[in-house]
Write a protein that holds these residues in place. Structure first.
Motif, PDB file in Angstrom:
ATOM      1  N   UNK A 135       0.810  -1.214   0.000  1.00  0.00           N
ATOM      2  CA  UNK A 135       0.000   0.000   0.000  1.00  0.00           C
ATOM      3  C   UNK A 135       0.846   1.268   0.000  1.00  0.00           C
ATOM      4  N   UNK A 136       2.002   1.232   0.654  1.00  0.00           N
ATOM      5  CA  UNK A 136       2.823   2.447   0.729  1.00  0.00           C
ATOM      6  C   UNK A 136       3.448   2.811  -0.622  1.00  0.00           C
ATOM      7  N   UNK A 137       4.076   1.877  -1.341  1.00  0.00           N
ATOM      8  CA  UNK A 137       4.555   2.267  -2.683  1.00  0.00           C
ATOM      9  C   UNK A 137       3.428   2.620  -3.649  1.00  0.00           C
ATOM     10  N   UNK A 138       2.261   1.987  -3.504  1.00  0.00           N
ATOM     11  CA  UNK A 138       1.152   2.284  -4.416  1.00  0.00           C
ATOM     12  C   UNK A 138       0.580   3.670  -4.150  1.00  0.00           C
ATOM     13  N   UNK A 139       0.415   4.056  -2.885  1.00  0.00           N
ATOM     14  CA  UNK A 139      -0.079   5.402  -2.600  1.00  0.00           C
ATOM     15  C   UNK A 139       0.950   6.461  -2.994  1.00  0.00           C
ATOM     16  N   UNK A 140       2.227   6.131  -2.865  1.00  0.00           N
ATOM     17  CA  UNK A 140       3.273   7.049  -3.364  1.00  0.00           C
ATOM     18  C   UNK A 140       3.123   7.219  -4.878  1.00  0.00           C
ATOM     19  N   UNK A 141       2.887   6.110  -5.591  1.00  0.00           N
ATOM     20  CA  UNK A 141       2.704   6.185  -7.039  1.00  0.00           C
ATOM     21  C   UNK A 141       1.461   7.000  -7.388  1.00  0.00           C
ATOM     22  N   UNK A 142       0.388   6.834  -6.622  1.00  0.00           N
ATOM     23  CA  UNK A 142      -0.835   7.594  -6.849  1.00  0.00           C
ATOM     24  C   UNK A 142      -0.574   9.087  -6.705  1.00  0.00           C
ATOM     25  N   UNK A 143       0.162   9.473  -5.679  1.00  0.00           N
ATOM     26  CA  UNK A 143       0.446  10.889  -5.451  1.00  0.00           C
ATOM     27  C   UNK A 143       1.396  11.460  -6.500  1.00  0.00           C
ATOM     28  N   UNK A 144       2.324  10.628  -6.999  1.00  0.00           N
ATOM     29  CA  UNK A 144       3.314  11.123  -7.954  1.00  0.00           C
ATOM     30  C   UNK A 144       2.829  11.067  -9.402  1.00  0.00           C
ATOM     31  N   UNK A 145       2.103  10.013  -9.744  1.00  0.00           N
ATOM     32  CA  UNK A 145       1.717   9.795 -11.146  1.00  0.00           C
ATOM     33  C   UNK A 145       0.236  10.017 -11.421  1.00  0.00           C
ATOM     34  N   UNK A 146      -0.599   9.949 -10.393  1.00  0.00           N
ATOM     35  CA  UNK A 146      -2.003  10.266 -10.577  1.00  0.00           C
ATOM     36  C   UNK A 146      -2.921   9.078 -10.808  1.00  0.00           C
ATOM     37  N   UNK A 147      -4.190   9.399 -10.999  1.00  0.00           N
ATOM     38  CA  UNK A 147      -5.248   8.386 -11.074  1.00  0.00           C
ATOM     39  C   UNK A 147      -5.119   7.479 -12.297  1.00  0.00           C
ATOM     40  N   UNK A 148      -4.791   8.046 -13.450  1.00  0.00           N
ATOM     41  CA  UNK A 148      -4.792   7.246 -14.676  1.00  0.00           C
ATOM     42  C   UNK A 148      -3.744   6.141 -14.643  1.00  0.00           C
ATOM     43  N   UNK A 149      -2.547   6.445 -14.193  1.00  0.00           N
ATOM     44  CA  UNK A 149      -1.487   5.432 -14.122  1.00  0.00           C
ATOM     45  C   UNK A 149      -1.893   4.305 -13.179  1.00  0.00           C
ATOM     46  N   UNK A 150      -2.470   4.673 -12.042  1.00  0.00           N
ATOM     47  CA  UNK A 150      -2.890   3.670 -11.067  1.00  0.00           C
ATOM     48  C   UNK A 150      -4.035   2.823 -11.632  1.00  0.00           C
ATOM     49  N   UNK A 151      -4.971   3.444 -12.340  1.00  0.00           N
ATOM     50  CA  UNK A 151      -6.078   2.701 -12.947  1.00  0.00           C
ATOM     51  C   UNK A 151      -5.569   1.712 -14.000  1.00  0.00           C
ATOM     52  N   UNK A 152      -4.616   2.130 -14.807  1.00  0.00           N
ATOM     53  CA  UNK A 152      -4.050   1.237 -15.818  1.00  0.00           C
ATOM     54  C   UNK A 152      -3.304   0.073 -15.171  1.00  0.00           C
ATOM     55  N   UNK A 153      -2.544   0.355 -14.114  1.00  0.00           N
ATOM     56  CA  UNK A 153      -1.828  -0.715 -13.414  1.00  0.00           C
ATOM     57  C   UNK A 153      -2.801  -1.723 -12.817  1.00  0.00           C
ATOM     58  N   UNK A 154      -3.878  -1.221 -12.216  1.00  0.00           N
ATOM     59  CA  UNK A 154      -4.859  -2.107 -11.585  1.00  0.00           C
ATOM     60  C   UNK A 154      -5.500  -3.039 -12.604  1.00  0.00           C
ATOM     61  N   UNK A 155      -5.965  -2.481 -13.724  1.00  0.00           N
ATOM     62  CA  UNK A 155      -6.656  -3.309 -14.708  1.00  0.00           C
ATOM     63  C   UNK A 155      -5.699  -4.256 -15.434  1.00  0.00           C
ATOM     64  N   UNK A 156      -4.456  -3.822 -15.654  1.00  0.00           N
ATOM     65  CA  UNK A 156      -3.480  -4.698 -16.316  1.00  0.00           C
ATOM     66  C   UNK A 156      -3.136  -5.899 -15.433  1.00  0.00           C
ATOM     67  N   UNK A 157      -2.896  -5.646 -14.144  1.00  0.00           N
ATOM     68  CA  UNK A 157      -2.578  -6.743 -13.228  1.00  0.00           C
ATOM     69  C   UNK A 157      -3.762  -7.688 -13.061  1.00  0.00           C
ATOM     70  N   UNK A 158      -4.958  -7.113 -12.960  1.00  0.00           N
ATOM     71  CA  UNK A 158      -6.154  -7.938 -12.812  1.00  0.00           C
ATOM     72  C   UNK A 158      -6.366  -8.813 -14.040  1.00  0.00           C
ATOM     73  N   UNK A 159      -6.174  -8.234 -15.213  1.00  0.00           N
ATOM     74  CA  UNK A 159      -6.322  -8.983 -16.460  1.00  0.00           C
ATOM     75  C   UNK A 159      -5.311 -10.127 -16.538  1.00  0.00           C
ATOM     76  N   UNK A 160      -4.068  -9.846 -16.178  1.00  0.00           N
ATOM     77  CA  UNK A 160      -3.022 -10.874 -16.202  1.00  0.00           C
ATOM     78  C   UNK A 160      -3.358 -12.024 -15.253  1.00  0.00           C
ATOM     79  N   UNK A 161      -3.816 -11.686 -14.048  1.00  0.00           N
ATOM     80  CA  UNK A 161      -4.166 -12.710 -13.073  1.00  0.00           C
ATOM     81  C   UNK A 161      -5.279 -13.626 -13.552  1.00  0.00           C
ATOM     82  N   UNK A 162      -6.279 -13.053 -14.217  1.00  0.00           N
ATOM     83  CA  UNK A 162      -7.403 -13.876 -14.676  1.00  0.00           C
ATOM     84  C   UNK A 162      -6.973 -14.861 -15.756  1.00  0.00           C
ATOM     85  N   UNK A 163      -6.053 -14.458 -16.631  1.00  0.00           N
ATOM     86  CA  UNK A 163      -5.606 -15.376 -17.674  1.00  0.00           C
ATOM     87  C   UNK A 163      -4.687 -16.456 -17.125  1.00  0.00           C
ATOM     88  N   UNK A 164      -3.947 -16.151 -16.079  1.00  0.00           N
ATOM     89  CA  UNK A 164      -3.154 -17.199 -15.411  1.00  0.00           C
ATOM     90  C   UNK A 164      -4.086 -18.269 -14.832  1.00  0.00           C
TER      91      UNK A 164
END
Length: 483
Positions: free
Chosen positions: A103-132
Motif C-alpha cells: 500500500x505504501x509504494x502504491x499510494x506514493x505512485x498515486x500521489x506522484x503519477x495520478x489516477x490514470x497510471x494507477x487505474x491502468x496498473x490495476x486493470x493490467x494486473x487484474x487482467x493478467x491474473x485472470x488469464x493465469x
C-alpha cells in the motif's frame, strides 16, 4: 471570445479573460488578486465525472469478485485441488496479506503519477491474473491458480483506496460522499457476484473432468470481462477535470508539487490523533466483515450440509443489503455532514446485527439466516464508505489515497487475524464461539469510535472559500484586495 468547450461538449463559461470576467460575470477571487489565481480557483462540474466513477466501479467489481471466488465454494476447491480448508482460506486472505506491504509504494505512485497510471496498473494486473487462472483448471495446478490469485490481489492494492480520491478530484463538495459510495458500490457488487455466481457455475459434482470443465468456464468468463475493462480504461479513463470541482480541490491544486513529501504526509497522518482512533475502529469493523465473508461457506455448510448455492445467496444478501446501506449513508452524509454521529450509529448497529446473526445461525431455518445476514450486511458493509469519507474530513488537505490506504491496511491486518482466529474457533468449538469472538472486538470498536474528535477540515475549507467569495462580492468587483 469564442465559446470554450470541455470534453463533454458543454460550454466552459467560466474560462474568460480578465476583461470579459469584469463585464460578463462577477469576479471570483479567493486567494490572490491575479487573473491566474482567479482561473485556478474557478470550479466546474463535468458530466464525464459519472463515466469515470462508473468505470472505476466496474473494474473494482471484477477484481473484488475474485476475492471470494474460491472461499464461497471452499469444499469444492478442496476436493478439486486436494488441499485442506485453511489453504483455500488463503485464497481470500492473500488479498489482505499483499495489501499490507504494497500500500505504501502504491499510494506514493498515486500521489506522484495520478489516477490514470494507477487505474491502468490495476486493470493490467487484474487482467493478467485472470488469464493465469484460465491455465490452472487442473487438479495438479494449485500453485498456478494461487499465482493468478496473487496477481489479482496485487491489483486490488491499486483499487481499494481510490473511491475517496476519485470523489474528491471529480465531484463537488455536495456530491463527494455519494460519489465515494458509488465507488465502494462496485467493490461490494463484485463481492456479491462472487458469492452468487461460483456456486452456480461450479456445481459440486464428483467427476473431476466435469468439475474441471465447469471451473475453466468460470475462469474464461472472468478473463474476458477483465480484458474488456482494461481496454476501456486505456481508452476512456482521464486523470482529472480541466477545472476543479470544489474550492477544497482548487486550493489543493495551488499547493506546489515539489513542496509535497509523501513521507512527511504519512508522519502528519500518524500524528493526527482523531485519524489514528478512526484507523483502529475502522480496521476492527471491516476486519470482522472480511472474516465473516471468507468463512461464510464453512459456517453455512456446518449447519446446513449441501447448501453451497444457498451459502452463496446468503453472501449475496449480505452484500446487496450493504450496497443499499452504503448509498443511503452516502446521500445522508452529503445532506447532513454528520460524519461522527452516522459512523457511530452504523457501528452500533453492526454489532447488534452480528450478535443476532450469531445466535440465529443454528436454528435450522435458512430463511431466518437470510434475514439476519441481510440486516448484518446493511450496516457492516454499509460502514465501508463512511470510514473513507470521515477520514478525508479529518485529514484534509492530505492525499485521500494515503488516508484511505492506511485505513485499508488496518482492515487487512485485522482481517487476517480475525479470519485465522475465527476459523480455529469454529473448527475447535462452534460457529457461535467464532462469531462472539468478533462481537467482542466490535464492542471495543464502538467504544473507540465514540472517542473520535470530529474535526471536519474539508468542510471548513469549503465554507471558508464560500465566505471569502461572499465578502469579495459584497465589496464589488473592482474593490482592491490587500494582503
Amino acid at each position: 471570445m469564442g465559446d470554450p468547450r470541455n470534453s463533454d461538449g458543454e460550454a466552459n463559461e467560466k474560462c474568460f479573460s480578465n476583461s470579459e470576467a469584469q463585464t460578463e460575470s462577477p469576479v471570483q477571487v479567493f486567494s490572490e488578486p491575479s487573473a491566474a489565481s482567479r482561473d485556478q480557483m474557478e470550479t466546474r462540474l463535468y458530466k464525464r465525472r459519472w463515466l469515470i466513477v462508473f468505470l472505476f466501479s466496474s473494474y473494482s467489481l471484477c477484481n473484488s469478485y475474485q476475492w471470494i471466488q474460491y472461499g464461497i465454494i471452499n469444499n469444492i476447491f478442496m476436493k478439486f485441488y486436494n488441499v485442506d480448508s485453511f489453504t483455500i482460506d488463503w485464497m481470500s486472505m492473500i488479498y489482505m496479506l499483499t495489501y499490507i506491504p504494497l500500500i505504501f509504494p502504491v499510494t506514493w505512485l498515486l500521489d506522484k503519477k495520478g489516477l490514470r497510471v494507477v487505474a491502468l496498473a490495476a486493470t493490467a494486473l487484474n487482467c493478467t491474473g485472470t488469464w493465469i487462472k484460465v491455465a490452472s483448471a487442473k487438479p495438479n495446478l494449485f500453485p498456478v491458480t494461487f499465482l493468478g490469485q496473487v496477481m489479482c490481489s496485487v491489483a486490488q492494492v491499486f483499487i481499494l483506496g481510490m473511491p475517496s480520491r476519485i470523489a474528491s478530484v471529480w465531484f463537488g463538495s455536495n456530491e463527494v460522499s455519494t460519489a465515494c459510495s458509488i465507488g465502494v458500490f462496485g467493490n461490494q457488487l463484485g463481492i456479491a457476484i462472487g458469492f452468487l455466481v461460483p456456486p452456480i457455475l461450479v456445481p459440486n459434482v464428483e467427476d473431476m473432468d466435469e468439475l474441471a470443465s465447469h471451473i475453466v468456464v468460470m475462469f474464461y468468463i472472468t478473463a474476458g470481462v477483465a480484458t474488456f475493462l482494461f481496454i476501456l480504461v486505456l481508452i476512456v479513463f482521464q486523470e482529472r477535470p480541466a477545472l476543479p470541482p470544489s474550492q477544497s480541490q482548487a486550493a489543493a491544486r495551488l499547493i506546489p508539487t515539489e513542496s509535497y513529501s509523501y513521507s512527511s504526509s504519512i508522519l502528519r497522518l500518524l500524528r493526527n490523533t482523531p485519524f489514528i482512533v478512526l484507523l483502529i475502529s475502522y480496521g476492527l469493523n471491516v476486519g470482522c466483515f472480511y472474516a465473516v465473508g471468507t468463512l461464510l461457506n464453512q459456517m453455512i455448510i456446518k449447519h446446513y450440509p449441501g447448501e453451497e448455492v444457498n451459502a452463496g445467496r446468503i453472501g449475496l444478501t449480505i452484500v446487496i443489503a450493504g450496497m443499499v446501506g452504503s448509498l443511503i449513508c452516502g446521500i445522508w452524509l452529503d445532506r447532513t455532514k454528520t460524519y461522527k454521529q452516522t459512523t457511530l450509529a452504523v457501528y452500533v448497529m453492526s454489532l447488534v446485527g452480528l450478535a443476532v446473526y450469531a445466535f440465529t445461525l443454528d436454528l435450522g431455518h435458512l430463511w431466518v439466516v437470510f434475514i439476519t445476514a441481510g440486516a448484518l450486511g446493511f450496516f457492516m458493509t454499509g460502514y465501508l464508505p463512511l470510514g473513507f469519507e470521515f477520514a478525508v474530513e479529518l485529514t484534509y488537505p492530505e492525499s485521500e489515497g494515503t488516508s484511505s490506504g492506511l485505513l485499508n491496511c488496518s482492515a487487512q491486518v485485522f482481517g487476517i487475524i480475525f479470519t485465522i482466529c475465527q476459523g480455529k474457533l469454529i473448527n475447535t468449538f462452534s460457529t457461535l464461539a467464532g462469531n462472539l469472538f468478533l462481537c467482542a472486538f466490535l464492542i471495543i470498536g464502538t467504544i473507540i469510535t465514540g472517542f473520535i474528535k470530529s474535526e471536519l477540515r474539508r468542510q471548513k475549507a469549503n465554507q471558508l472559500a464560500k465566505t471569502s467569495a461572499a465578502v469579495i462580492l459584497d465589496y464589488g468587483a473592482t474593490t482592491p484586495i490587500n494582503y
